[in-house]
Design a protein around this motif. Structure first.
Motif, PDB file in Angstrom:
ATOM      1  N   GLN A 152       0.821  -1.245  -0.021  1.00  0.00           N
ATOM      2  CA  GLN A 152       0.138  -0.015  -0.076  1.00  0.00           C
ATOM      3  C   GLN A 152       0.881   1.259   0.127  1.00  0.00           C
ATOM      4  O   GLN A 152       0.372   2.244  -0.555  1.00  0.00           O
ATOM      5  CB  GLN A 152      -0.908   0.002   1.135  1.00  0.00           C
ATOM      6  CG  GLN A 152      -0.397  -0.259   2.666  1.00  0.00           C
ATOM      7  CD  GLN A 152      -0.356  -1.763   3.259  1.00  0.00           C
ATOM      8  OE1 GLN A 152       0.097  -2.545   2.056  1.00  0.00           O
ATOM      9  NE2 GLN A 152      -0.870  -2.080   4.121  1.00  0.00           N
TER      10      GLN A 152
ATOM     11  N   TRP B 156      -5.530  -0.082   7.085  1.00  0.00           N
ATOM     12  CA  TRP B 156      -5.618  -0.291   5.947  1.00  0.00           C
ATOM     13  C   TRP B 156      -6.539  -1.466   5.434  1.00  0.00           C
ATOM     14  O   TRP B 156      -7.361  -1.522   4.483  1.00  0.00           O
ATOM     15  CB  TRP B 156      -4.351  -0.626   5.301  1.00  0.00           C
ATOM     16  CG  TRP B 156      -3.219   0.532   5.122  1.00  0.00           C
ATOM     17  CD1 TRP B 156      -2.413   1.018   5.701  1.00  0.00           C
ATOM     18  CD2 TRP B 156      -3.114   1.470   3.873  1.00  0.00           C
ATOM     19  NE1 TRP B 156      -1.676   1.927   5.361  1.00  0.00           N
ATOM     20  CE2 TRP B 156      -2.281   2.343   4.129  1.00  0.00           C
ATOM     21  CE3 TRP B 156      -3.932   1.614   2.817  1.00  0.00           C
ATOM     22  CZ2 TRP B 156      -1.900   3.281   3.389  1.00  0.00           C
ATOM     23  CZ3 TRP B 156      -3.625   2.652   1.799  1.00  0.00           C
ATOM     24  CH2 TRP B 156      -2.642   3.625   2.151  1.00  0.00           C
TER      25      TRP B 156
ATOM     26  N   THR C 146      -2.710  -6.315   2.778  1.00  0.00           N
ATOM     27  CA  THR C 146      -2.483  -5.087   3.721  1.00  0.00           C
ATOM     28  C   THR C 146      -2.179  -5.397   5.055  1.00  0.00           C
ATOM     29  O   THR C 146      -1.921  -4.368   5.874  1.00  0.00           O
ATOM     30  CB  THR C 146      -3.682  -4.016   3.567  1.00  0.00           C
ATOM     31  OG1 THR C 146      -4.804  -4.803   3.508  1.00  0.00           O
ATOM     32  CG2 THR C 146      -3.399  -3.352   1.989  1.00  0.00           C
TER      33      THR C 146
END
Length: 707
Positions: free
Chosen positions: A127, A206, A248
C-alpha cells in the motif's frame, strides 16, 4: 515519552375490468418507491462515510496541531511500527526513480544491520508502494505534501469502511434506516470501533475497510434467488476485497481462518448453500496464494493454518459426499467424523508444509496462545512480551459500560439472544429426518427460519466476539460488526414478527410500525445524548509535545554519519529510521525468527550482564551507537514480573529486582544491571562505551572501535 498539551489559543371494491390497470399502477408505484428509497439510502451512506472521514481527520488535526508542527514532530507522531511502515513510503517518495525505490525495498540493508532483506517479502507495505507511485505520477506535488496525501488516503478509507458497514446492515434488514443506525453507532462508539486518528499507518487501518467490504459482498452472495450474472459479479467483489485485505495486513490469515471456521460450522448444520461455501473457501485460498506470490513466497503465508484448513475441508467434502443424508443420529455421527477428519488433515498438512520448508515465522504466536490459555507457564521471552502487553490481554469490563451508554450493547445482546435461539432450532431441524421436518412445517403455524446471510453474520459476530474477549487488540474487528448486527436486529421484520407472535400480538401493521419507530427513537436518543459531546470534542485543541525525542532525532541527524548503526528499543528505532534514515539493529515488525532472537540479544542492554558481554553482542550486529531509555530501565508502567527488565531476568535465569517472590531455580546475577551501571562511568564501561548525548529521557553511547 510523547505527550499532548493544551494548545494556546485566543477567543372499497372496484369492478373486475379495472383491476389489471390498478395492479399495474401499484407495481409501477412500488418500483418508483424502491428506486427512490435506494437513491436516498445511497446518498445517506456516502454522506455518512464522508462525514466520518472529516470527523477523524479533524480529531487528528486538533489533537496534534498537525498542520503547524515541524516535519520531525509529524514523523515522531507515527509511533512504534507506524513509523516503520511510513518510512518506506517516505523512502519511495525520496528515491531518484520508482525503479530505484523498488530496488531499495527488495535489497534493503538499512532496516536490519549486517543483513540484506526483502521488505516486500517480509512486510505488508504494498500500500505504501502504490501510494508513493500514485503521488509521484499525479500532478499534486505543488498542492499537497506527501504526508497529507498519505493520511488523507487512510482517512478516506474510513468512508469506505462506514459505507460497507451501512450496506451490510441494509442488506440484512431490508431498510437503509438500519444502515444509518449502524453508522451512527460506529461514530458514537469511536473509542472502541477504531483508532485510526492516532495510529494512522497501522496495518489494520488499511485492511479493515476491505474486510468490511468483503463481509458486505458475502452477505449479498448468500441471498437466495440471485441471477447467475449477479452471483459472478458478487464472487468477483468477494475475491478482490479478500485479496486487498490479505495484501495489507500480516494477520490476515488468522482473521480469515476464523471466517473459514464460521463457514464450516454453518455448512455442517446445513444453514448455507454448500456450493457457495466451497466457492468462498477457494476464494480465500486463491487470494492468499496470490498475496504469497506478490510477497516473494512469504513463508508465514505458506505455513498458515488457513491454507491447511481450507484444503482439508475441500478434501474431506470430496471423501464424504453423503454428509447431509440420513436420520438425526446418523447425521450427527457423520458430522463428528467429518470434524475429526478435517482437524486431522489440517494438522497433518500444516506439519508437513512447515517441516518441508523449515518454517518458524509464526511460532511466537502459538507460544503466546499456548501460554495465554493456560497450557503451561513459559519463560519464553517473546511469548511473555506479548502476554505482558495490555493490548494482548482480556477485554476490559469498562468497554461494555461505554458500549452500553449508546444502547449498542443492550440491543446487541437482545438481538444475539433471539438469533441464537432461532439458530439452534434451525440447526436441530436441519439435522433431523426430512420427513419429520416436513411434518413440523405442515403442523406449525409459524416455522422459525434463519436466512443464510443472517446466519453467516450471526456466527461471524460470535466468533469474533470470542476473539475480542480473549485479545483486546482484536476488539475493533468485533465492535464494528456489533453495530451492524444490532442495527439489523432492531430493523428486521423477521425479528419483530417472531417476538410479536410469541406474545400473540402480531399484525403486519404493528410489525411495520415497530420496525421503524424503535430505530428512529434510538437515533433521536443517540443524537440528543452524544451530539453535544462530539461538538465539544471537535472544539478541543491540543498540540504535539515531545521535546526530548525531537532533540534526540535532531542530534542524530546533525552529529552522526549517515552510515551509523543504532541499537535500542524496537519502538524507538522505528522512529530513528523514519526521522534520520540511519541503519537499525532491530525493529517492531516481529514476524521473523532471526529478528526475534536478535531483539532479545539487543535487549541485554536492560539486563544484568557484564559490559564486555553487552559490547560483544552489540558489535556482532555492527552497532555504532546504543540508545538507552530511562522509561525502560526504570520502568513503572507494568507490575513486577512484566517489566522488560524482569522478562530479561527470567529468560536469563536471574532473580528479579524488588520485593516479591521468585521461582526457586532463579539465581542472583554476577553483574549489576547494565543500563544503570553504565551511567556511573566506571573504567570497565568507559573502555567500551562513551556517552555522546543525554537529556531527561535518553542516553546515547558510542561504541569504541574493535582493536
Amino acid at each position: 515519552m510523547t505527550t499532548v498539551r493544551q494548545r494556546k489559543v485566543g477567543k372499497g371494491t372496484e369492478v373486475a375490468e379495472d383491476q389489471p390497470s390498478e395492479e399495474k399502477n401499484v407495481k409501477s408505484g412500488g418500483k418508483l418507491w424502491n428506486v427512490l428509497s435506494v437513491t436516498v439510502g445511497g446518498i445517506v451512506a456516502i454522506s455518512l462515510g464522508l462525514l466520518t472521514s472529516v470527523y477523524v481527520a479533524t480529531l487528528h488535526e486538533n489533537d496534534l496541531w498537525f498542520s503547524n508542527i515541524k516535519e520531525v514532530e509529524r514523523e515522531i507522531s507515527f509511533r512504534t511500527e507506524c513509523g516503520l511502515y511510513y518510512s518506506y513510503y517516505k523512502q519511495m517518495i525520496q528515491a531518484a526513480s520508482i525503479q530505484q525505490g523498488l530496488h531499495g525495498l527488495v535489497y534493503d540493508n538499512k532496516t536490519e544491520s549486517v543483513r540484506t532483506i526483502n521488505i516486500l517479502e517480509r512486510m505488508n507495505v504494498y500500500q505504501e508502494v502504490f501510494l508513493s507511485i500514485l503521488y509521484r505520477i499525479l500532478p499534486i506535488q505543488q498542492y499537497l505534501e506527501p504526508v497529507y496525501f498519505y493520511i488523507y488516503t487512510l482517512f478516506g478509507l474510513q468512508a469506505v469502511y462506514v459505507i460497507a458497514l451501512y450496506v451490510t446492515s441494509w442488506l440484512l434488514s431490508g431498510t437503509w434506516l438500519s444502515g444509518l443506525l449502524a453508522a451512527c453507532w460506529y461514530i458514537t462508539n469511536r473509542v472502541d470501533t477504531t483508532r485510526v486518528e492516532f495510529t494512522i499507518p497501522l496495518r489494520e487501518n488499511w485492511a479493515l475497510p476491505f474486510f468490511a467490504v468483503q463481509i458486505a459482498a458475502i452477505t449479498y452472495l448468500l441471498r437466495t434467488h440471485l441471477q447467475p450474472a449477479q452471483e459472478r459479479m458478487t464472487l468477483t467483489a468477494v475475491f478482490i476485497s479478500t485479496f486487498l485485505f490479505s495484501l495489507t495486513w500480516q494477520f490476515n490469515q488468522f482473521m480469515m481462518l476464523i471466517q473459514a471456521l464460521a463457514l464450516f460450522i454453518l455448512d455442517c448444520f446445513d444453514m448455507l448453500p454448500t456450493a457457495k461455501v466451497m466457492w468462498l473457501y477457494i476464494i480465500q485460498i486463491s487470494g492468499l496464494l496470490l498475496v504469497c506470490v506478490l510477497q516473494f513466497f512469504n513463508s508465514m503465508i505458506l505455513g498458515s493454518l488457513l491454507l491447511s484448513f481450507n484444503a482439508s475441508v475441500l478434501i474431506a467434502r470430496t471423501i464424504q459426499k453423503n454428509l447431509k443424508k440420513g436420520t438425526l443420529l446418523n447425521r450427527l455421527g457423520k458430522l463428528i467424523l467429518h470434524v475429526l477428519l478435517v482437524m486431522w488433515l489440517t494438522f497433518l498438512i500444516n506439519k508437513f508444509i512447515k517441516k518441508i520448508l523449515h518454517l518458524e515465522s509464526d511460532e511466537h504466536i502459538f507460544k503466546f496462545l499456548k501460554a495465554k490459555f493456560g497450557f503451561g507457564a513459559t519463560r519464553d521471552f517473546d511469548a511473555n512480551l506479548y502476554l505482558c502487553e495490555e493490548a494482548f490481554g482480556l477485554l476490559p469490563l469498562n468497554t461494555f459500560s461505554r458500549l452500553s451508554d449508546t444502547l449498542l450493547f443492550y440491543v446487541y445482546v437482545f438481538v444475539l439472544f433471539l438469533v441464537t435461539v432461532a439458530a439452534v432450532i434451525v440447526a436441530f431441524r436441519n439435522l433431523s429426518d426430512p420427513n419429520q421436518v416436513q411434518f413440523m412445517e405442515k403442523t406449525e403455524e409459524c416455522t422459525i427460519t434463519l436466512k443464510p446471510d443472517a446466519a453467516y453474520n450471526f456466527i461471524h459476530t460470535v466468533l469474533f466476539g470470542c476473539l475480542a474477549f480473549s485479545i483486546m487488540r482484536m476488539k475493533y474487528l468485533w465492535t464494528s460488526h456489533m453495530c451492524v448486527f444490532a442495527s439489523f436486529g432492531l430493523c428486521s421484520t423477521e425479528v419483530w414478527k417472531l417476538i410479536l407472535k410469541c406474545i400473540h400480538l402480531y399484525t403486519p401493521q404493528r410489525t411495520h410500525v415497530i420496525k421503524y419507530s424503535i430505530p428512529i427513537i434510538t437515533l433521536l436518543y443517540i443524537s440528543y445524548k452524544f451530539w453535544p459531546g462530539i461538538m465539544d470534542e471537535l472544539s478541543e485543541l491540543r498540540e504535539f509535545y515531545d521535546p526530548d525525542t525531537v532533540e534526540l532525532m535532531n542530534w542524530i541527524k546533525s552529529s552522526t554519519p549517515n552510515t551509523a548503526v543504532f541499537a535500542g528499543s524496537m519502538q524507538l528505532l522505528a522512529g530513528v529510521k523514519l526521522c534520520t534514515g540511519r541503519t537499525l539493529t532491530n525493529h517492531p515488525h516481529y514476524e521473523d525468527k532471526n529478528l526475534r532472537e536478535r531483539t532479545k540479544q539487543i535487549y541485554q542492554i536492560y539486563a544484568k550482564r557484564s559490559p564486555e558481554d553487552v559490547y560483544r553482542i552489540l558489535r556482532s550486529f555492527g552497532t555504532d551507537y546504543v540508545i538507552l531509555e530511562d522509561s525502560i530501565c526504570y520502568e513503572r508502567r507494568h507490575s513486577r514480573g512484566c517489566r522488560l527488565r524482569d522478562l530479561l531476568d527470567i529468560a536469563n535465569g536471574h532473580i528479579m529486582d524488588g520485593l516479591g517472590e521468585n521461582e526457586p531455580d532463579l539465581k542472583p546475577s554476577l553483574y549489576p544491571r547494565f543500563c544503570e551501571e553504565i551511567k556511573k562511568n566506571l573504567p570497565s564501561y568507559t573502555i567500551h562505551f562513551t556517552r555522546v548525548f543525554q537529556n531527561k529521557t535518553f542516553h546515547v553511547y558510542r561504541l569504541s572501535k574493535p582493536k
